[in-house]
Design a protein around this motif. Structure first.
Motif, short mmCIF file in Angstrom:
data_model
loop_
_atom_site.label_atom_id
_atom_site.label_comp_id
_atom_site.label_asym_id
_atom_site.label_seq_id
_atom_site.Cartn_x
_atom_site.Cartn_y
_atom_site.Cartn_z
N PRO A 22 6.35 1.53 -6.45
CA PRO A 22 7.51 0.83 -5.86
C PRO A 22 7.11 -0.18 -4.78
CG PRO A 22 7.92 3.19 -6.01
CD PRO A 22 6.47 2.99 -6.30
N LEU A 23 6.10 0.14 -3.97
CA LEU A 23 5.66 -0.79 -2.94
C LEU A 23 5.03 -2.02 -3.56
CD1 LEU A 23 4.10 1.83 -0.49
CD2 LEU A 23 6.25 0.60 -0.18
N LEU A 26 -5.37 -0.60 0.69
CA LEU A 26 -5.43 0.74 1.26
C LEU A 26 -4.32 1.62 0.67
CD1 LEU A 26 -6.95 2.52 3.20
CD2 LEU A 26 -5.50 1.68 5.06
N VAL A 27 -3.19 1.02 0.33
CA VAL A 27 -2.12 1.78 -0.34
C VAL A 27 -2.63 2.33 -1.66
CG1 VAL A 27 0.13 1.60 -1.48
CG2 VAL A 27 -0.24 0.50 0.72
N ALA A 83 1.63 -0.07 4.06
CA ALA A 83 2.06 -1.33 3.47
C ALA A 83 2.79 -2.21 4.48
CB ALA A 83 2.96 -1.06 2.27
N LYS A 84 3.67 -1.63 5.31
CA LYS A 84 4.55 -2.43 6.15
C LYS A 84 4.04 -2.64 7.57
CE LYS A 84 8.59 -0.93 3.50
NZ LYS A 84 9.90 -0.22 3.52
N HIS A 85 3.16 -1.75 8.04
CA HIS A 85 2.65 -1.89 9.40
C HIS A 85 1.18 -2.31 9.43
CE1 HIS A 85 6.28 -0.38 11.39
NE2 HIS A 85 6.34 0.56 10.46
N HIS A 140 2.63 2.75 18.16
CA HIS A 140 1.79 1.85 17.36
C HIS A 140 0.42 2.46 17.05
CE1 HIS A 140 4.14 -2.08 18.45
NE2 HIS A 140 4.91 -1.11 17.99
N ARG A 141 0.36 3.76 16.97
CA ARG A 141 -0.87 4.44 16.53
C ARG A 141 -0.71 4.76 15.04
NH1 ARG A 141 -2.53 8.84 21.06
NH2 ARG A 141 -4.31 9.04 19.62
N PHE A 142 -0.81 3.70 14.24
CA PHE A 142 -0.44 3.78 12.84
C PHE A 142 -1.39 4.65 12.01
CE2 PHE A 142 1.25 -0.53 14.09
CZ PHE A 142 2.56 -0.11 14.19
N HIS A 143 -2.69 4.57 12.29
CA HIS A 143 -3.64 5.35 11.49
C HIS A 143 -3.41 6.85 11.66
CE1 HIS A 143 -5.86 1.50 11.31
NE2 HIS A 143 -6.33 1.98 10.18
#
Length: 287
Positions: free
Chosen positions: A178-179, A164-165, A156-158, A133-136
């Motif tokens: 697409p997102l 930010l996208v 987008a999903k987490h 969970h270290r997404f950045h």
């Protein structure tokens, strides 16, 4: 079709002035992240001074654990913003030498690993970071390995941050489109009680969906926007323009929350200014 200004969305890259503004914003965010990391690290050194009281040790240990987790998060975010700015591995290693990232030894080991120049090495570690969970930091490694699709998908999903996208893919609109289309498809129908006309219009504009943008404009105009109070005309000869603006945005100032960085729809069905913005984006051919 026939919507003149929709091409300014996902169908074409932003203008140079717009791109410079986005780059300037990311630069400031990267500098702010490093400054916050340095400040928090100094605070940690003060908290880490030994105590003569044995009774205080359990509390200090809990504080130290929480502090280390915060340092880890701040270090991840600092690397994230610098990579988002376009910083490559060589400059990141120079950043390591300044000592600003010493609070996170694992990050130092990762960037100085003998295989750090291998995109696949970063990509595999990015997937491992997702499990932690270290997404950045995962997004940063995906970007360093040129895996823009995976990076945008994580944001987008987490992180659930569509703005930010758009910043991440500001030079790669084919990545964000697409997102944005997926999010657009999940929105309530135009004119429904839960519809967000602003979000629908701007998403449609970004992906270049003229039909959806027009439907959003029509639904809002028919059900709510026609009742909205128009913005004051500052070019009018009569009246005080400043007073009119203050009256237009008047409300309970004491109970109004400060902006927390998350855009939300205006309360109530009426959306002042929506018609003006949609007409500008859709161009003179809007209904």
């Amino acid at each position: 079709a026939g919507v003149s200004n929709l091409g300014a969305g996902a169908s074409s890259a932003p203008g140079s002035s717009h791109m410079e503004q986005l780059d300037s914003m990311v630069t400031k965010l990267a500098q702010s992240a490093v400054a916050q990391l340095r400040c928090y690290e100094k605070t940690g050194r003060l908290l880490g001074q030994p105590s003569n009281s044995s009774a205080s040790q359990p509390l200090l240990e809990r504080c130290d654990s929480s502090h280390n987790k915060t340092l880890q998060r701040l270090a991840d975010e600092a690397v994230f913003w610098y990579v988002l700015l376009g910083t490559k591995l060589t400059k990141l290693k120079m950043l390591l030498k300044t000592g600003v990232l010493r609070a996170e030894p694992a990050l130092t080991s990762l960037l100085e690993h003998p295989r750090s120049g291998d995109p696949e090495f970063f990509r595999k570690n990015a997937f491992r970071l997702l499990q932690l969970h270290r997404f950045h930091l995962a997004v940063a490694l995906f970007l360093l390995s040129d895996a823009f699709e995976e990076a945008a998908s994580v944001v987008a999903k987490h992180l659930h941050d569509i703005q930010l996208v758009l910043i991440l893919a500001r030079r790669r609109p084919e990545i964000s489109a697409p997102l944005l289309r997926d999010l657009l498809a999940q929105l309530p129908q135009p004119g429904s009680p839960d519809d967000d006309p602003w979000l629908r219009l701007l998403l449609a504009w970004h992906v270049g969906d003229a039909d959806e943008a027009v439907r959003s404009h029509q639904a809002c105009s028919a059900e709510a926007c026609s009742a909205a109070v128009p913005w004051p005309d500052l070019t009018a000869d009569s009246g005080n323009g400043t007073d009119e603006i203050e009256n237009a945005v008047a409300g309970d100032e004491e109970n109004r929350d400060l902006f927390d960085g998350v855009f939300r729809r205006s309360p109530g069905p009426a959306t002042p200014g929506f018609s003006e913005v949609s007409l500008y984006l859709l161009g003179p051919t809007a209904p």
